[in-house]
Design a protein around this motif. Structure first.
Motif, short mmCIF file in Angstrom:
data_model
loop_
_atom_site.label_atom_id
_atom_site.label_comp_id
_atom_site.label_asym_id
_atom_site.label_seq_id
_atom_site.Cartn_x
_atom_site.Cartn_y
_atom_site.Cartn_z
N TYR A 172 -48.10 -59.75 20.76
CA TYR A 172 -47.14 -58.94 20.01
C TYR A 172 -46.91 -57.57 20.65
O TYR A 172 -47.74 -57.08 21.43
CB TYR A 172 -47.64 -58.76 18.58
CG TYR A 172 -47.69 -60.05 17.80
CD1 TYR A 172 -46.54 -60.63 17.31
CD2 TYR A 172 -48.90 -60.72 17.61
CE1 TYR A 172 -46.58 -61.84 16.62
CE2 TYR A 172 -48.95 -61.92 16.92
CZ TYR A 172 -47.78 -62.47 16.43
OH TYR A 172 -47.82 -63.67 15.76
N ASN A 173 -45.78 -56.98 20.28
CA ASN A 173 -45.55 -55.59 20.61
C ASN A 173 -46.72 -54.75 20.13
O ASN A 173 -47.47 -55.15 19.24
CB ASN A 173 -44.26 -55.10 19.95
CG ASN A 173 -43.03 -55.57 20.66
OD1 ASN A 173 -42.91 -55.44 21.87
ND2 ASN A 173 -42.08 -56.13 19.91
N ALA A 174 -46.86 -53.54 20.68
CA ALA A 174 -48.00 -52.70 20.34
C ALA A 174 -47.69 -51.26 20.71
O ALA A 174 -46.55 -50.90 21.03
CB ALA A 174 -49.25 -53.21 21.06
N SER A 267 -31.81 -62.89 14.28
CA SER A 267 -32.72 -63.97 14.63
C SER A 267 -34.17 -63.57 14.42
O SER A 267 -35.00 -64.38 13.98
CB SER A 267 -32.49 -64.41 16.07
OG SER A 267 -32.64 -63.31 16.96
N MET A 268 -34.51 -62.33 14.71
CA MET A 268 -35.88 -61.87 14.52
C MET A 268 -36.23 -61.83 13.04
O MET A 268 -37.33 -62.21 12.62
CB MET A 268 -36.06 -60.49 15.15
CG MET A 268 -35.94 -60.46 16.65
SD MET A 268 -37.30 -61.33 17.47
CE MET A 268 -37.01 -60.88 19.19
N ALA A 276 -40.71 -55.07 15.93
CA ALA A 276 -40.02 -54.52 17.10
C ALA A 276 -40.89 -53.49 17.81
O ALA A 276 -41.77 -52.86 17.21
CB ALA A 276 -38.71 -53.88 16.67
N THR A 277 -40.63 -53.31 19.10
CA THR A 277 -41.33 -52.29 19.86
C THR A 277 -41.22 -50.94 19.17
O THR A 277 -42.18 -50.18 19.10
CB THR A 277 -40.73 -52.19 21.27
OG1 THR A 277 -40.70 -53.49 21.86
CG2 THR A 277 -41.55 -51.27 22.15
#
Length: 375
Positions: A172-174, A267-268, A276-277
């Motif tokens: 995942y983003n972080a 879509s997300m 999201a980032t």
């Protein structure tokens, strides 16, 4: 695999965030993997004016090789060099020659190395496959040793398994605390609610609902819209446009507004489990984040305590109308504490190493969601 890997990435861009929402993700992962002893090279095309809008110099944690998409021999040289790497990655959304790269990188698999597809937009890729049974990528998915994704959770893992993926692992983003952190307020970014998002067809209707509708409902509040593509968009009079905001200003942006808004792409939001980032960037700066609702958010930040969640524009308006500086600071501080403890790229790098079976790697931390493995 060896304890120290040589990793080759074919991706959109490491050095430019211009029309490139994955830049922060790539940089955070690259820095964290480099800190663990791995050597990374990013092969990125000179496309979409990204090189003209670079926002960082060549970083010390990865080598950047820019190739000319109009010169077939340039890409061939990159592929020939990358073939010696321990791990060769084709990221989604390179933007040019994607189909060619999907096939060529899969073809670089040999004894002693791994090839991976790193999907930074799994909902779009899976929708593309569902829409076209003849897409050559159907046959290529099983040829990759791994599919990494930066969101989507178990639904995406199951979807890739159904398409023959050997292994699918969400990374995942972080947050990279070295680049995203609290900063002094900047008068340019003063607002009650600020949204930083490029104008994209599959997000615009949600921006209308979650940002422009609340702005119209709260004419006495200040709204700030940043990102490329909004110049000709009609907006309420209390919405100020900031245009493209470079990464050097993101900390000031997130540290100045009373609250910052996250609006997911269609879509997300439909897939869920896709922070999201910008959520982690804002949390790292101690911002009070308001987000549209999507499944799985509680696995990353606690609604009502670490992030404020709205199901529609009316709820966004109510949250902004009732928000004071003291509560905004509490929510922002709680979010920052959570991401520093659980959601840094150093933690994500451990997940990558565990998935690859790197010798000497520490066990990956228990993620908020179980990583899926499809055999």
């Amino acid at each position: 695999m060896p304890e120290r890997l040589r990793i080759a990435f074919f991706a959109s861009s490491l050095v430019s965030a211009y029309w490139n929402g994955a830049a922060t993700y790539y940089r955070g992962l690259a820095r964290a993997l480099h800190a663990r002893g791995h050597a990374l090279t990013f092969y990125e095309p000179d496309a979409f004016e990204r090189q003209r809008h670079r926002d960082i110099p060549d970083p010390p944690y990865a080598r950047s090789v820019v190739w000319d998409p109009g010169d077939p021999s340039a890409l061939e040289r990159c592929l020939e060099e990358a073939a010696d790497a321990d791990l060769v990655v084709k990221a989604s959304g390179v933007g040019v020659h994607d189909a060619l790269l999907e096939a060529r990188v899969a073809g670089l698999r040999r004894p002693g190395n791994r090839v991976a597809f790193w999907d930074v937009d799994a909902p779009a890729t899976l929708a593309r496959l569902a829409a076209d049974p003849g897409d050559p990528f159907h046959a290529l998915v099983p040829r990759y040793d791994l599919v990494f994704t930066y969101g989507g959770g178990d639904p995406v893992v199951r979807a890739y398994a159904a398409r023959g993926a050997r292994r699918c692992v969400p990374v995942y983003n972080a947050l990279d605390p070295a680049t995203h952190h609290p900063a002094p307020p900047d008068r340019r970014f003063e607002a009650d609610l600020a949204l930083l998002a490029n104008r994209l067809p599959d997000r615009e209707a949600r921006v209308d609902e979650f940002f422009l509708r609340p702005a119209a409902a709260l004419p006495d509040r200040r709204f700030l819209l940043g990102g490329a593509g909004w110049e000709d968009r009609a907006v309420p009079p209390n919405v100020r446009r900031a245009g493209h905001v470079g990464t050097a200003d993101h900390n000031a942006w997130n540290s100045t507004a009373l609250a910052v808004l996250n609006v997911s792409r269609d879509s997300m939001a439909a897939t869920g489990f896709s922070p999201a980032t910008r959520v982690f960037e804002a949390a790292g700066a101690g911002a009070c984040i308001v987000t549209d609702a999507w499944e799985g958010i509680e696995r990353f930040l606690a609604p009502g305590e670490e992030i404020l969640v709205a199901r529609d524009g009316a709820e966004v308006a109510a949250l902004v109308a009732g928000l004071d500086a003291a509560r905004a600071r509490r929510v922002g501080a709680a979010a920052r504490g959570r991401v520093l403890a659980e959601h840094t790229y150093a933690r994500r790098a451990e997940v990558v190493e565990a998935a690859l079976g790197v010798r000497g790697a520490r066990p990956a931390p228990e993620p908020a969601l179980a990583q899926g493995w499809a055999e």
